[in-house]
Motif scaffolding. Structure first.
Motif, PDB file in Angstrom:
ATOM      1  N   LEU A  35       0.832  -1.201   0.000  1.00 37.58           N
ATOM      2  CA  LEU A  35       0.000   0.000   0.000  1.00 37.58           C
ATOM      3  C   LEU A  35       0.869   1.254   0.000  1.00 37.58           C
ATOM      4  O   LEU A  35       0.593   2.218  -0.741  1.00 37.58           O
ATOM      5  CB  LEU A  35      -0.925  -0.010   1.219  1.00 37.58           C
ATOM      6  N   LEU A  36       1.915   1.255   0.812  1.00 37.40           N
ATOM      7  CA  LEU A  36       2.836   2.393   0.836  1.00 37.40           C
ATOM      8  C   LEU A  36       3.510   2.560  -0.528  1.00 37.40           C
ATOM      9  O   LEU A  36       3.628   3.687  -1.040  1.00 37.40           O
ATOM     10  CB  LEU A  36       3.871   2.196   1.937  1.00 37.40           C
ATOM     11  N   LEU A  37       3.946   1.454  -1.105  1.00 36.08           N
ATOM     12  CA  LEU A  37       4.571   1.514  -2.427  1.00 36.08           C
ATOM     13  C   LEU A  37       3.602   2.093  -3.460  1.00 36.08           C
ATOM     14  O   LEU A  37       3.987   2.914  -4.312  1.00 36.08           O
ATOM     15  CB  LEU A  37       5.036   0.121  -2.838  1.00 36.08           C
ATOM     16  N   THR A  38       2.343   1.682  -3.378  1.00 35.76           N
ATOM     17  CA  THR A  38       1.331   2.207  -4.301  1.00 35.76           C
ATOM     18  C   THR A  38       1.163   3.704  -4.145  1.00 35.76           C
ATOM     19  O   THR A  38       1.108   4.443  -5.138  1.00 35.76           O
ATOM     20  CB  THR A  38      -0.013   1.495  -4.046  1.00 35.76           C
ATOM     21  N   GLU A  39       1.084   4.165  -2.895  1.00 37.69           N
ATOM     22  CA  GLU A  39       0.883   5.591  -2.659  1.00 37.69           C
ATOM     23  C   GLU A  39       2.056   6.403  -3.207  1.00 37.69           C
ATOM     24  O   GLU A  39       1.867   7.467  -3.815  1.00 37.69           O
ATOM     25  CB  GLU A  39       0.719   5.847  -1.159  1.00 37.69           C
ATOM     26  N   ILE A  40       3.255   5.917  -3.007  1.00 39.75           N
ATOM     27  CA  ILE A  40       4.425   6.650  -3.497  1.00 39.75           C
ATOM     28  C   ILE A  40       4.435   6.674  -5.021  1.00 39.75           C
ATOM     29  O   ILE A  40       4.692   7.709  -5.652  1.00 39.75           O
ATOM     30  CB  ILE A  40       5.708   6.023  -2.932  1.00 39.75           C
ATOM     31  N   LEU A  41       4.149   5.527  -5.638  1.00 43.01           N
ATOM     32  CA  LEU A  41       4.153   5.464  -7.099  1.00 43.01           C
ATOM     33  C   LEU A  41       3.063   6.346  -7.701  1.00 43.01           C
ATOM     34  O   LEU A  41       3.244   6.920  -8.776  1.00 43.01           O
ATOM     35  CB  LEU A  41       3.970   4.016  -7.557  1.00 43.01           C
ATOM     36  N   GLU A  42       1.936   6.436  -7.013  1.00 43.49           N
ATOM     37  CA  GLU A  42       0.840   7.236  -7.550  1.00 43.49           C
ATOM     38  C   GLU A  42       1.071   8.728  -7.384  1.00 43.49           C
ATOM     39  O   GLU A  42       0.677   9.526  -8.237  1.00 43.49           O
ATOM     40  CB  GLU A  42      -0.467   6.842  -6.856  1.00 43.49           C
ATOM     41  N   ARG A  43       1.709   9.123  -6.285  1.00 43.05           N
ATOM     42  CA  ARG A  43       1.825  10.547  -5.965  1.00 43.05           C
ATOM     43  C   ARG A  43       3.165  11.152  -6.347  1.00 43.05           C
ATOM     44  O   ARG A  43       3.352  12.354  -6.221  1.00 43.05           O
ATOM     45  CB  ARG A  43       1.591  10.754  -4.456  1.00 43.05           C
ATOM     46  N   GLN A  44       4.095  10.335  -6.789  1.00 39.67           N
ATOM     47  CA  GLN A  44       5.409  10.861  -7.117  1.00 39.67           C
ATOM     48  C   GLN A  44       5.312  11.866  -8.268  1.00 39.67           C
ATOM     49  O   GLN A  44       4.758  11.571  -9.317  1.00 39.67           O
ATOM     50  CB  GLN A  44       6.357   9.720  -7.515  1.00 39.67           C
ATOM     51  N   PRO A  45       5.841  13.080  -8.101  1.00 35.09           N
ATOM     52  CA  PRO A  45       5.783  14.079  -9.175  1.00 35.09           C
ATOM     53  C   PRO A  45       6.553  13.616 -10.408  1.00 35.09           C
ATOM     54  O   PRO A  45       7.599  12.972 -10.292  1.00 35.09           O
ATOM     55  CB  PRO A  45       6.441  15.317  -8.533  1.00 35.09           C
ATOM     56  N   PRO A  46       6.037  13.918 -11.598  1.00 35.19           N
ATOM     57  CA  PRO A  46       6.731  13.480 -12.828  1.00 35.19           C
ATOM     58  C   PRO A  46       8.129  14.066 -12.965  1.00 35.19           C
ATOM     59  O   PRO A  46       8.978  13.478 -13.634  1.00 35.19           O
ATOM     60  CB  PRO A  46       5.801  13.972 -13.940  1.00 35.19           C
ATOM     61  N   SER A  47       8.367  15.205 -12.351  1.00 32.20           N
ATOM     62  CA  SER A  47       9.674  15.844 -12.506  1.00 32.20           C
ATOM     63  C   SER A  47      10.782  15.111 -11.769  1.00 32.20           C
ATOM     64  O   SER A  47      11.961  15.312 -12.082  1.00 32.20           O
ATOM     65  CB  SER A  47       9.597  17.290 -12.023  1.00 32.20           C
ATOM     66  N   GLU A  48      10.435  14.297 -10.794  1.00 31.09           N
ATOM     67  CA  GLU A  48      11.442  13.584 -10.002  1.00 31.09           C
ATOM     68  C   GLU A  48      11.224  12.087 -10.181  1.00 31.09           C
ATOM     69  O   GLU A  48      10.258  11.510  -9.679  1.00 31.09           O
ATOM     70  CB  GLU A  48      11.332  13.966  -8.522  1.00 31.09           C
ATOM     71  N   ARG A  49      12.098  11.456 -10.906  1.00 30.48           N
ATOM     72  CA  ARG A  49      11.944  10.047 -11.246  1.00 30.48           C
ATOM     73  C   ARG A  49      12.477   9.159 -10.133  1.00 30.48           C
ATOM     74  O   ARG A  49      13.556   9.393  -9.590  1.00 30.48           O
ATOM     75  CB  ARG A  49      12.655   9.743 -12.559  1.00 30.48           C
ATOM     76  N   LEU A  50      11.705   8.139  -9.825  1.00 32.81           N
ATOM     77  CA  LEU A  50      12.106   7.199  -8.778  1.00 32.81           C
ATOM     78  C   LEU A  50      13.126   6.180  -9.283  1.00 32.81           C
ATOM     79  O   LEU A  50      13.955   5.690  -8.509  1.00 32.81           O
ATOM     80  CB  LEU A  50      10.867   6.457  -8.256  1.00 32.81           C
ATOM     81  N   PHE A  51      13.054   5.846 -10.559  1.00 32.08           N
ATOM     82  CA  PHE A  51      13.901   4.776 -11.099  1.00 32.08           C
ATOM     83  C   PHE A  51      14.647   5.309 -12.316  1.00 32.08           C
ATOM     84  O   PHE A  51      14.269   5.050 -13.472  1.00 32.08           O
ATOM     85  CB  PHE A  51      13.060   3.561 -11.486  1.00 32.08           C
ATOM     86  N   PRO A  52      15.706   6.047 -12.103  1.00 31.48           N
ATOM     87  CA  PRO A  52      16.448   6.574 -13.258  1.00 31.48           C
ATOM     88  C   PRO A  52      17.146   5.485 -14.060  1.00 31.48           C
ATOM     89  O   PRO A  52      17.391   5.658 -15.246  1.00 31.48           O
ATOM     90  CB  PRO A  52      17.461   7.529 -12.610  1.00 31.48           C
ATOM     91  N   SER A  53      17.449   4.358 -13.428  1.00 27.13           N
ATOM     92  CA  SER A  53      18.118   3.261 -14.127  1.00 27.13           C
ATOM     93  C   SER A  53      17.228   2.031 -14.118  1.00 27.13           C
ATOM     94  O   SER A  53      16.258   1.947 -13.364  1.00 27.13           O
ATOM     95  CB  SER A  53      19.468   2.948 -13.468  1.00 27.13           C
ATOM     96  N   GLY A  54      17.601   1.095 -14.962  1.00 31.72           N
ATOM     97  CA  GLY A  54      16.790  -0.114 -15.078  1.00 31.72           C
ATOM     98  C   GLY A  54      16.842  -0.999 -13.855  1.00 31.72           C
ATOM     99  O   GLY A  54      15.880  -1.731 -13.575  1.00 31.72           O
ATOM    100  N   SER A  55      17.949  -0.958 -13.082  1.00 31.02           N
ATOM    101  CA  SER A  55      18.074  -1.859 -11.933  1.00 31.02           C
ATOM    102  C   SER A  55      17.019  -1.559 -10.873  1.00 31.02           C
ATOM    103  O   SER A  55      16.458  -2.470 -10.255  1.00 31.02           O
ATOM    104  CB  SER A  55      19.469  -1.745 -11.336  1.00 31.02           C
ATOM    105  N   GLY A  56      16.753  -0.286 -10.642  1.00 33.02           N
ATOM    106  CA  GLY A  56      15.732   0.061  -9.656  1.00 33.02           C
ATOM    107  C   GLY A  56      14.353  -0.410 -10.075  1.00 33.02           C
ATOM    108  O   GLY A  56      13.580  -0.930  -9.255  1.00 33.02           O
ATOM    109  N   PHE A  57      14.029  -0.256 -11.352  1.00 36.07           N
ATOM    110  CA  PHE A  57      12.722  -0.717 -11.834  1.00 36.07           C
ATOM    111  C   PHE A  57      12.621  -2.232 -11.787  1.00 36.07           C
ATOM    112  O   PHE A  57      11.558  -2.782 -11.470  1.00 36.07           O
ATOM    113  CB  PHE A  57      12.492  -0.212 -13.259  1.00 36.07           C
ATOM    114  N   VAL A  58      13.713  -2.904 -12.096  1.00 35.57           N
ATOM    115  CA  VAL A  58      13.712  -4.373 -12.014  1.00 35.57           C
ATOM    116  C   VAL A  58      13.430  -4.830 -10.597  1.00 35.57           C
ATOM    117  O   VAL A  58      12.658  -5.768 -10.359  1.00 35.57           O
ATOM    118  CB  VAL A  58      15.055  -4.931 -12.530  1.00 35.57           C
ATOM    119  N   ALA A  59      14.045  -4.159  -9.613  1.00 36.68           N
ATOM    120  CA  ALA A  59      13.852  -4.546  -8.212  1.00 36.68           C
ATOM    121  C   ALA A  59      12.399  -4.352  -7.790  1.00 36.68           C
ATOM    122  O   ALA A  59      11.794  -5.234  -7.171  1.00 36.68           O
ATOM    123  CB  ALA A  59      14.788  -3.743  -7.318  1.00 36.68           C
ATOM    124  N   VAL A  60      11.804  -3.212  -8.131  1.00 38.48           N
ATOM    125  CA  VAL A  60      10.428  -2.967  -7.705  1.00 38.48           C
ATOM    126  C   VAL A  60       9.461  -3.885  -8.452  1.00 38.48           C
ATOM    127  O   VAL A  60       8.461  -4.341  -7.892  1.00 38.48           O
ATOM    128  CB  VAL A  60      10.063  -1.481  -7.893  1.00 38.48           C
TER     129      VAL A  60
END
Length: 1365
Positions: free
Chosen positions: A430-455
């Motif tokens: 639920l926390l992960l969902t809230e962060i992914l939904e509310r994260q501003p487009p200007s600040e990317r959570l996963f600049p590289s592929g490794s972070g996206f792979v992990a999530v």
């Protein structure tokens, strides 16, 4: 046996302790007690006490402890009594209270004063006794006693005494035991808490004052009381607490917690804080307390855990977030968890006001750190919950806390999925969902592929969880993860595809109930949203939301070239690897088609869920843009699977009365995309223009939202008579137009939304209604749909009478171009031709459009090649060949409405080449299939063909005069001539039309011969069918009708010149193969010439012009060039040679030329002169060539070779018997028989092989041996005489007769002769004795464009030269 503590019962332990205490008293003070029985009696003073205060307390069966209340009270009050003795007495009292409930109460009830005195004495001990163990006993006995007495008076007495004690004391130092007792009392007796907060406020003031005392133990005990007060009875007592006291407690608590150092004090502070933050008013006080009120004790060390540094905080700063942050930094996970829970509780009560101080204090940072370093379920859940609430404040993201903690969160969620308490990973997701939904487009959570792979791995782990609620939350997180701003660079399409497949795989585990179970549990589902069925639907709904997000992401990535491919992929791998975005789109379409659609349909089959259906239809709509190459297949599958009816029924069921507008919008969007996709495939003959497409799109766009009625209401909606419509795309009439289009598109895919009769009558009424309003011009797209509906539903509807038919005709005529209304469907053909009025106006154009459309799908040349390939076998028949489906549909129309035949024939003669060819193909198939029509098809066609030929003949004459032919004449002539050939092949010889060569037949022959004589020799397209037709006319006509025909042809010098040209060109050695006439034309010329030679000799017809032909070249071709010559052409050569040999190589029609290759050097010998122009060498060469052709085993070639050999030997017998004997006795004859007999049993019983044996035996050949004949007889016996064909039986009879004639060659044993006789008898019973009658009907075989009369290739009889077996 040794006695251990674990072996003792609770009662044993009590008695054992009493014994120990008594023993110590006795040793120490010399005081006697009754230790043996454990009695609580002070012997020294007991004698003076009234016996009523004594009693033996214990089990009912006897024994027990002797207790004297007076002794106990005196012992407590007497300061001279040792503390140990008092502790012993208290232990005894405690044991009695535990073991004998109610017994002590009965003793004390005798006098309330004694009871109160006893209580007061015990309270006094709390201030006088210093021994901790004794104090604990006093506390315990007091609580037990008050519980035993269960008297409000006792409670108030105790509270009064405590208040008095606290008021009388000058210092709080000795109040520690009292506070501990008061806390225990409040916990044990909840009613005391209510009395305390309502009636003893001064006592509460003392409790608050205790928090200002520097002793942390005293503070801890005071906080213990407050902790019990706020926590008793669910916090009900705290609601009655005076506001001033509560606020003071809040401030003092913060101060105490800020300066606390002992673990006990910290724990009590945190516990009380947890209770206070659950009260909204207390939260406000705690958060609004200024920092300057929280003073740090000046004697505390800097290293203490929770000391607030006063110099580092501003006066306005709230101290509570800093205090809780320090708790998060402690090493105690319990404190950390409680701190997180406190933060969460504060935020729940006042999120807008309280979140900013915590965020500014960097509390989220420390919470994320705890996630990364702890495995405690309580701490994880508390931290997750706190962070979920903090994400509601935009400040959380603007200060980059989400970027800081996303890695820790992902790692924590992965580990939480391994825990047994599944609420923890659910909260983390639920926390992960809230962060992914509310994260501003200007600040990317996963600049590289490794972070996206992990999530993505964490999300997939959640989807695969055994708990459906966790999987549902994971699907929710996946939906948020699929936002474009959450994608890494490059986009990890493979991981997205993996999440979709993981969610899809969970569908097989969903407990989808049966319809009966669903109905029975429907009411339960409403009352219990947490049951299994509701959880399944919840997961399905969230999965659909996730799938929709994936589709939207794919669309967005496809629209941006930067995201479509991985820019880091090596250029060499781009060509071999599949496009990852395309792979994702294929995965979405595949999963949607194979799993999602069946699952949703099954779930919503009996109880449709509006939310599920809303996302479901939205997903289906998005599929139309993902893979354009497959979308037509997908659309056709949807439409043919009832996906017109389904959304329309859902709209009528759930969206009527403006309910569920989002579902209505989703259904309308899907229906519009499906309709436009299907419409783009309909492809009318003239092509639907852009305006038609826009017209349909607007009609659907503006009117689909208003179609929220059940399908059963549609007929009445179609029959309404709306008023004048002001807007073209809106209003009741536009809704009717929309209905017609939907009915058309659905019915086109086999989805009958309404019964056919209803649709037919409704459309007719609609056309009438439109015209009744003064307008007969419907929108073209609507009129096209209406025409289609009328055509497809006509079979189950009554015939139209005058008025409706005129209405339809008027509506169709209103369109400027009928081709724009045309839809390629057989029903339209039947509908137009069903009514003569419509057929007269629109029949020809419908046929033209049908054939034009067919031309795009049928390759006439390929079909012709297939026919030629099949026709190479004589046993295959042209009428067995199957035409394409479109042609067969047209034939069924012609069968019902014969008038269409003349229309097709007119198209052959007057239309352009492609269309005329298609019409010609239909007529050709029609003639070949030989259906039973009411009228004679060929008899009806001949006059029309004759007229066409006459017109073409006139045009040809005009051309000859220099006027120039029309292009249409050039295109039509080959087709008309070809149609004549096909008709000729289809008309059986037994037809009355062949009874005499006069009338139409003779006129056709005359005109065809004239046209053939005037054609350009290079015009093989017309010359070939003309010669083929003339040849068949001669071969099929009865003997008494051929004299006129052969005379007409022989008198046509132009025709004879054409034949001469073809023969000369084919035999000229200087011409290249490409310059030679086509083999089919040569074949027809040979066959026609052979018929002319035969009939001229029979009828003694006059020849005006002879044809020159090189016999030397013909024999050389058979001998040397047979491998490079078509088999059919070789057969026609043999047929011509056979005819000339039967005429002894002398005919007025053909002037033969020879050469040294046949006659040898001059002067000619006597034998060469006798056999001129063939010569002895020519005879040998021809026999050798025939032997080689026999080994080809081609059906026509085999028959032609045997016939030619028979004619050759007959010619030699007549001219030079010695040469004939020489020819048949050559060694090649034996080799030939050996090869043929080793080719299988079917070859041994072939009529041509049997005839070959007969010929050899007739001419005295020694090549036929007895084993050969025995093999033939054995083959006959194995097959049976009855199974032989008529032709085979006739050839076998002649062979057996010849065997009987030739007694000595070859010699047969007597038993074999008997076998021959038996076979002759069987054949005599089986077949008629005539040996010279034709055994096969004179049918015509079409091999490509060549017509062959089978009678010319029937095996000849021995004694009937020129006749047929």
């Amino acid at each position: 046996m040794r006695l251990t503590q674990s072996m003792l019962t609770p009662y044993d332990s009590i008695y054992l302790n009493l014994a120990r205490v008594a023993f110590v008293c006795y040793i120490t003070f010399g005081v006697t007690t009754k230790m043996t029985s454990g009695d609580i009696v002070y012997d020294k003073i007991h004698f003076r006490h009234d016996p009523k205060w004594s009693g033996r307390l214990g089990p009912a069966e006897g024994g027990g402890v002797l207790l004297c209340v007076a002794c106990v009270i005196e012992m407590i009050d007497n300061d001279d009594i040792a503390s140990v003795r008092k502790s012993f007495a208290l232990s005894g009292i405690s044991g009695v209270l535990k073991c004998s409930p109610g017994a002590l109460r009965e003793l004390l009830r005798q006098d309330k004063r004694v009871s109160l005195h006893f209580t007061a004495s015990l309270l006094g001990m709390l201030h006088t006794v210093e021994d901790p163990a004794t104090l604990e006993k006093v506390d315990q006995v007091l609580v037990q006693l008050l519980l035993e007495l269960h008297s409000e008076m006792s409670y108030h007495f105790v509270l009064d005494e405590i208040h008095k004690q606290l008021s009388d004391q000058l210092s709080m130092k000795g109040s520690l035991p009292t506070f501990n007792f008061l806390g225990n009392l409040v916990e044990a007796v909840p009613n005391v808490a209510h009395s305390l907060v309502t009636q003893y406020v001064p006592l509460l003031e003392h409790l608050c004052s205790a928090l200002l005392y520097p002793d942390e133990a005293l503070k801890a005990s005071a906080l213990y009381v407050w902790l019990k007060l706020f926590g008793t009875a669910g916090g009900l007592s705290a609601q009655s607490l005076p506001i001033a006291i509560r606020d003071r407690v809040c401030i003092l608590l913060l101060q105490t917690l800020a300066n606390a150092s002992s673990p006990q004090l910290i724990n009590n502070c945190v516990g009380l804080l947890w209770l206070l933050v659950q009260l909204g008013e207390a939260v406000s006080v705690l958060m609004n307390s200024p920092g300057d009120q929280i003073m740090c004790h000046e004697n505390q060390n800097n290293g203490q855990i929770l000391c607030q540094n006063q110099e580092q905080q501003s006066p306005e700063q709230c101290p509570l977030p800093l205090i809780l942050k320090k708790l998060l930094m402690s090493g105690d996970e319990t404190l950390q968890a409680t701190s997180a829970r406190c933060i969460a509780s504060i935020l729940v009560h006042s999120p807008s006001q309280c979140s900013a101080p915590f965020i500014k204090a960097d509390v989220p940072e420390f919470l994320f750190d705890r996630l990364a370093s702890s495995n405690s379920e309580v701490l994880l859940w508390s931290a997750y919950s706190c962070l979920v609430l903090l994400t509601d404040d935009p400040l959380f993201f603007s200060q980059c806390h989400s970027v800081y903690g996303i890695e820790s969160l992902v790692r924590s969620v992965k580990e939480a999925l391994q825990l047994t308490n599944l609420e923890v990973p659910k909260q983390g997701l639920l926390l992960l969902t809230e962060i992914l939904e509310r994260q501003p487009p200007s600040e990317r959570l996963f600049p590289s592929g490794s972070g996206f792979v992990a999530v993505s791995e964490a999300v997939m782990g959640g989807v695969s969880s055994s708990c459906l609620l966790v999987a549902t939350q994971a699907a929710n997180a996946a939906a948020a993860l699929f936002r474009l701003n959450n994608q890494s660079r490059p986009v990890q399409y493979g991981k997205i595809e993996g999440i979709i497949e993981a969610i899809t795989n969970r569908f097989s585990e969903l407990p989808l109930p049966s319809p009966a179970h669903r109905r029975s549990s429907r009411s339960l589902k409403r009352s219990d949203p947490n049951n299994q069925a509701s959880r399944s639907e919840g997961f399905l709904l969230q999965a659909l939301i996730c799938f929709q997000a994936a589709c939207r992401l794919a669309e967005e990535c496809a629209s941006e070239p930067v995201l479509k491919e991985n820019t880091f992929t090596a250029p060499s791998k781009h060509s071999c690897a599949q496009d990852p975005l395309e792979s994702l789109c294929q995965c979405l379409l595949r999963c949607c088609d194979s799993v999602w659609i069946p699952t949703v349909i099954k779930v919503c089959e009996h109880s449709p869920n509006p939310q599920i259906l809303q996302y479901f239809y939205s997903i289906l709509s998005s599929q139309f843009t993902l893979l354009p190459s497959l979308i037509f297949v997908f659309a056709n599958k949807l439409a043919s699977s009832g996906f017109y009816r389904l959304p329309l029924e859902h709209k009528g069921l759930l969206c009527a009365g403006n309910r569920h507008p989002h579902l209505n919008t989703s259904c309308c969007g899907f229906l519009q995309k499906l309709s436009m996709c299907l419409l783009s495939q309909s492809d009318p003959a003239s092509g639907s223009c852009q305006s038609d497409v826009e017209e349909v799109e607007n009609l659907l766009l503006y009117n689909l939202p208003f179609l929220c009625c059940r399908l059963s209401d549609w007929p009445s909606l179609l029959r309404e008579a709306p008023g004048i419509q002001l807007c073209e795309y809106k209003g009741p009439r536009a809704i009717q137009y929309c209905l017609v289009i939907i009915l058309h598109l659905a019915l086109q895919q086999g989805d009958r939304l309404l019964p056919d009769q209803t649709v037919f009558s409704s459309v007719v009424w609609l056309l009438h209604s439109v015209q009744a309003q003064g307008s007969c011009a419907l929108p073209r797209s609507v009129l096209r749909s209406a025409l289609y509906l009328l055509a497809v539903t006509q079979d189950k509807s009554p015939n139209l009478d005058g008025a409706p038919l005129n209405c339809i005709s008027k509506a169709l005529s209103s369109c400027q171009s009928f081709s724009s209304l045309y839809i390629h469907h057989p029903a339209l053909l039947h509908f137009i031709w069903r009514y003569p009025d419509l057929a007269e106006k629109f029949g020809p154009v419908v046929l033209e459009l049908w054939l034009s459309k067919q031309a795009h799908h049928t390759d006439a040349e390929k079909t012709s090649a297939d026919i030629q390939q099949k026709g190479e076998k004589t046993e295959s028949r042209a009428d067995d060949q199957e035409a394409d489906t479109a042609t067969m549909e047209l034939l069924s129309v012609i069968e019902k409405y014969p008038a269409a035949i003349l229309t097709l024939l007119d198209m052959v003669c007057t239309r352009e080449a492609t269309l005329a060819g298609q019409a010609m193909w239909v007529l050709e198939v029609l003639l070949r299939v030989q259906r039973e029509y009411e009228a004679d098809l060929c008899a009806n066609l001949r006059p029309a063909l004759l007229q066409a030929l006459q017109r073409l003949s006139v045009e040809s004459m005009g051309h000859g005069l220099g006027q120039g032919p029309t292009a249409q004449a050039v295109n039509s002539l080959p087709l008309v001539l070809k149609l004549l050939c096909v008709m000729q092949a289809s008309d059986p010889p037994s037809s009355s039309s062949y009874s005499k060569m006069d009338g139409v037949h003779f006129k056709l022959l005359y005109h065809v011969s004239n046209i053939a004589g005037k054609l350009n020799p290079s015009d093989t397209g017309s010359l070939l069918p003309a010669l083929s037709y003339l040849y068949c006319c001669l071969s099929l006509s009865p003997a008494h009708c051929t004299d006129r025909a052969v005379s007409v042809l022989l008198s046509n010098s132009g025709l004879m010149d054409q034949l001469q040209t073809v023969l000369s060109s084919s035999s000229a050695p200087s011409l290249s193969p490409s310059a030679c006439p086509p083999s089919a034309l040569q074949c027809c010329s040979h066959l026609l010439l052979s018929s002319l030679i035969t009939l001229q000799r029979v009828n003694s017809a006059q020849v005006q012009k002879s044809i020159s032909w090189s016999l030397d070249t013909a024999v050389q071709r058979l001998l040397v060039q047979k491998r490079n010559t078509d088999n059919l052409l070789l057969a026609s050569h043999l047929r011509l040679l056979q005819t000339l040999l039967d005429a002894d190589l002398a005919s007025a029609v053909v002037c033969l030329s020879t050469g040294p290759g046949l006659l040898g050097p001059r002067p000619m010998g006597v034998e060469d002169g006798t056999l001129y122009p063939l010569g002895s060498r020519g005879a040998q060469c021809l026999s050798i060539a025939l032997s080689g052709l026999l080994l080809q085993k081609h059906e026509l070639l085999l028959r032609a070779s045997v016939n030619c050999l028979s004619s050759l030997l007959g010619f030699l017998q007549r001219k030079s018997p010695a040469t004939a004997k020489y020819v048949v006795c050559q060694p090649w004859s034996r080799f030939l028989l050996y090869c043929l007999f080793n080719s299988g049993e079917s070859c041994r019983l072939h009529p041509a092989i049997l005839r070959l044996l007969t010929i050899l035996l007739q001419n005295g050949s020694t090549a036929v041996w007895e084993p050969d004949l025995l093999q033939v007889m054995e083959a006959v016996e194995r097959r049976g005489v009855k199974e032989l064909s008529e032709e085979t039986a006739q050839a076998l009879r002649l062979l057996l007769i010849q065997i009987q004639i030739n007694v000595d060659q070859p010699p047969l044993a007597e038993e074999h002769k008997q076998r021959v006789g038996g076979m002759m008898e069987s054949l005599g019973l089986q077949t008629p004795p005539e040996s010279c009658s034709p055994s096969l009907p004179g049918n015509v075989l079409r091999v490509g464009d060549v017509s062959i009369c089978l009678s010319d290739f029937t095996v000849k009889a021995g004694g009937c030269s020129g006749k047929l077996l």
